[in-house]
Design an enzyme around this catalytic site. Structure first.
Site, short mmCIF file in Angstrom:
data_model
loop_
_atom_site.label_atom_id
_atom_site.label_comp_id
_atom_site.label_asym_id
_atom_site.label_seq_id
_atom_site.Cartn_x
_atom_site.Cartn_y
_atom_site.Cartn_z
N HIS B 259 -9.56 -18.44 0.47
CA HIS B 259 -8.99 -17.70 1.61
C HIS B 259 -7.46 -17.84 1.62
CE1 HIS B 259 -9.21 -16.18 5.86
NE2 HIS B 259 -8.08 -16.85 5.95
N GLU B 260 -6.99 -19.05 1.52
CA GLU B 260 -5.54 -19.28 1.57
C GLU B 260 -4.84 -18.73 0.32
OE1 GLU B 260 -4.57 -19.89 4.38
OE2 GLU B 260 -6.33 -20.81 5.31
N HIS B 263 -3.98 -15.20 1.14
CA HIS B 263 -2.73 -15.09 1.91
C HIS B 263 -1.51 -15.29 1.01
CE1 HIS B 263 -4.27 -14.64 5.95
NE2 HIS B 263 -5.02 -15.73 5.87
N GLU B 289 -4.80 -10.76 6.68
CA GLU B 289 -6.19 -11.22 6.74
C GLU B 289 -7.07 -10.40 5.78
OE1 GLU B 289 -6.33 -13.91 8.43
OE2 GLU B 289 -8.48 -14.33 8.47
#
Lengths: 494, 494
Positions: B259-260, B263, B289
């Site tokens: 997830h990170e 980003h 997101e």
């Protein structure tokens, strides 16, 4: 709000921003991914720009003119702000910007020149730096700093109150005794052997942490990481240290750690009331260095403490070829001439400094041309150390200082040693059972005494005054030389 | 220098200082010694003060009035600076300072209340935050932001161009299909089992690094550390990520990492020409997101990629009780209702958001009183999830957002999912052999396509426009729902 309150509130924000700039420097040397370097230089320039604008803001001058301090600490804060503001006011904006631009570029050129052993690559840049710093020194001298002397005006930035003449006098008295000691040691019959084993890195770092704890390092307000060149960073309640690890030279890791703990202990030991004020950091480079040096040398390399370290190294690494604590003590304190200042032993270190001090004073006065520096360096090194410089990276290109314009910085290392000698004399007199604690790996009684008598004052007193207050006598080179002669003559069986 | 050039030079320094503030936040969550917390809050306040002063400096208004952009990127930069400047100009200094003061205090009170499950402890503070943010929204709406609507004026900070009505329409269409899917899955006969083994931390972190590499994370411009709550931080060439490690839940570590990375990949993928300009960061929270979600879910939880992950987990941890890749795929994608948004599966996640969106709109309009929030939350949760909230920490106290004044932030998470659904549809159509690469643990073709079609544009286009340009169609909820139904119906054998 009074002018004093306004100024102090403003100054507090400036101090906080200064801490941020320092933390960014720490990040750069320990954590920053390599690809971020160029962006980081813009970030650093932006925060330095903010700091410069705040430090030269005319409102500071107005507040200073109208401020009434309520107490002695307040008066001292005003004096420190006033001195810094006055110094900045002497330097024209154009000159300050040009120094920032040239020294930032010069550091890279110096690094290239050193890697290639190419003095010619560095000389034009060094000419420019010397010329700009001389101009700055002249502007400061004209403004009354350094008693009107160019070199002293620059020195004042690192060691307020010290003068080139005063340092030259101290060095003049130190030199013959150090040279005599050096000659005697190098002629001794039993010379200690260096370490010859390999020491695993994880074990070194674990023991480095233990050493930091032994010296009372406050892990709740600091941390230990690795960096190419060990340094400490930060004031107040965030004083971080770094070390480095070489498999063949564990003493580099251990004594770098202890050295940086000394610097950090000074910052962490300052009275919390001074946090983020002009008093909330070590008062000078010399006093700072006195703390790192006494931790590293007078305490860390003592017979008592090395006895404990010997046992811990045996437990950590097994048999590493040294079989008793007395031999280990001799190994730790091995004296030999070398080209590189940062690797020098306690006896040779100050000879390195004296040489740089004389050369940089001549550069600033114009008595020595930059084009003649290499020849002057090599001749002086041969005269002082009895060895010929084998390459520029071992000679005039070895230190970063001059490339970034730090003229007046070198003598503070030796002043730190002188102060450490005095503090050690007073410490031993006041904490008579210190060796018993050190032999158990506990240097906390030393930190306690140093904190109570010196560290806690932060910037409250001028450098020589805070050392004199701690010692009970005016500092001079005598205690350091007495200590060195006693220690090394005994160690070499002379 | 032209007004445009002056403004852009000034803005560049502001962006650089903004990066420094971000890095300080990163340090605080990963490296800072605990005892430095109080000093750090002063440091943060100092740099935020500098940033606020720069962003509201009247010179920015003057430059904006006279600036002529030379090209489209320059025009867009001016538009973004103008929007931010205009928003700041709407908020009186007194209100901005009060919001900063109250939300900074509120975060601590919220944390205490959550730890004690004590809603009453938090309510007076939340009343104050709601009231201040409503006042800010009103001021912005009066200045023409959000089309004059209070909630939309706040939303505009996180998702420019989005409106509460538009989001309500999307959520209205999503809701019945999500509820129907949820009911069908919960009624299925074969429900996957959770993991029941322990997974050593060093192995998890090593595999997390491998996962980041699999998704093309640029280690030369980033780093991975651990933090209590995983986050990513930094723009340009320094975009760092964090993860956390629980011995019983390796998926938390692995999918937080992916997830990170999503980003960070967005930030690192932006055209270098936009570095330290208003275009040099992701354009909105929703688009940000979308990147983290597509990496984590549509790619990271796909059958192809989990097949590779299953093998790597077996090689790393040995037999952990799951014996084939199909079962592992079901385990990774287990659907079950839970109290906590951050632990929700892909099907339930958006239902959490819809609930928060409706409640916060009512809080801002005044239709819901803060004193009635807990009852409203619990009733709505029971209606939507079929379970009664067992304690406030699992209910209205679970998220930090409202305590720090982030009204209008929650819907960007669901918008991100909607955008991710669209981007996944386009990605699959344009990179037909993606599954073959994912099955080898190589997600680089996805990163390449996303960088080329979306990430590199940074702030150049408005959120919905950049997604539409990448997809070739205007984004809506259809592709996300089609994807969820197809994936989970097949997975549960419906």
């Amino acid at each position: 709000m009074t002018a004093f309150a306004e100024l102090m509130a403003y100054q507090r924000e400036t101090e906080a921003l200064g801490q941020i700039a320092g933390r960014l420097g720490w990040d750069q040397e320990t954590m920053m991914p390599l690809g971020a370097a160029e962006q980081r230089s813009e970030e650093m320039a932006a925060i330095e720009g903010v700091l410069h604008a705040r430090r030269t803001d005319p409102r500071v001058g107005d507040w200073l003119a109208g401020a009434q301090a309520p107490d002695a600490a307040g008066q001292r804060s005003l004096a420190l702000i006033s001195r810094a503001y006055g110094r900045n006011a002497c330097i024209p904006g154009r000159l300050a910007a040009e120094i920032a631009r040239v020294t930032s570029m010069a550091q890279g050129i110096w690094a290239e020149a050193r890697a290639r052993n190419d003095v010619a690559h560095f000389l034009p840049t060094l000419e420019r730096v010397v010329s700009l710093k001389r101009e700055a020194g002249q502007a400061l001298a004209a403004g009354g700093f350094g008693g009107g002397d160019v070199y002293d005006a620059l020195l004042d930035d690192y060691e307020p109150g010290a003068t080139g003449a005063g340092i030259a006098a101290i060095f003049g008295r130190m030199r013959p005794r150090l040279v005599a000691l050096r000659e005697a040691l190098l002629g001794a019959r039993h010379v200690p052997e260096p370490l010859s084993h390999k020491f695993d890195k994880a074990g070194q770092l674990a023991l480095a942490r233990e050493l930091a704890s032994a010296f009372g390092y406050d892990w709740n307000r600091g941390r230990l990481d690795t960096a190419v060149h060990p340094f400490s960073s930060g004031s107040g309640n965030d004083a971080r240290i770094t070390t480095r690890v070489s498999e063949t030279d564990p003493f580099n890791c251990f004594y770098s750690t202890i050295h940086e703990v000394g610097h950090a202990a000074y910052e962490l030991g300052i009275d919390q009331a001074y946090l983020l004020t002009p008093l909330g950091a070590g008062v000078s480079m010399g006093v700072h260095e006195s703390q790192s040096r006494i931790y590293e040398n007078q305490l860390g390399r003592s017979r008592a403490f090395t006895g404990w370290l010997f046992e811990r190294m045996r437990e950590t690494f097994g048999d590493f070829g040294v079989h008793d604590a007395d031999t280990f003590y001799r190994t730790v304190n091995r004296v030999q001439p070398g080209f590189v200042r940062t690797e020098a032993d306690e006896v040779h270190y100050n000879l390195h400094i004296m040489m740089r001090f004389d050369l940089e004073r001549q550069l600033m006065s114009g008595a020595l041309a930059v084009s003649d520096l290499q020849e002057a360096w090599n001749a002086r090194f041969h005269a002082d150390f009895g060895v010929k410089v084998d390459k520029p990276a071992h000679g005039m290109l070895q230190d970063v200082h001059w490339s970034v314009g730090l003229f007046g910085y070198f003598p503070t290392y030796a002043l730190g040693n002188v102060y450490a000698g005095c503090l050690n004399k007073a410490l031993r007199a006041n904490v008579p059972d210190l060796d018993a604690a050190l032999a158990q790996g506990d240097a906390a009684p030393a930190t306690d005494w140093l904190r109570e008598n010196l560290q806690r004052h932060g910037g409250l007193y001028e450098p020589a005054e805070v050392v004199a207050r701690a010692c009970g006598f005016a500092p001079d080179e005598g205690p350091l030389l007495d200590y060195l002669e006693a220690k090394f003559q005994a160690l070499y069986g002379l």
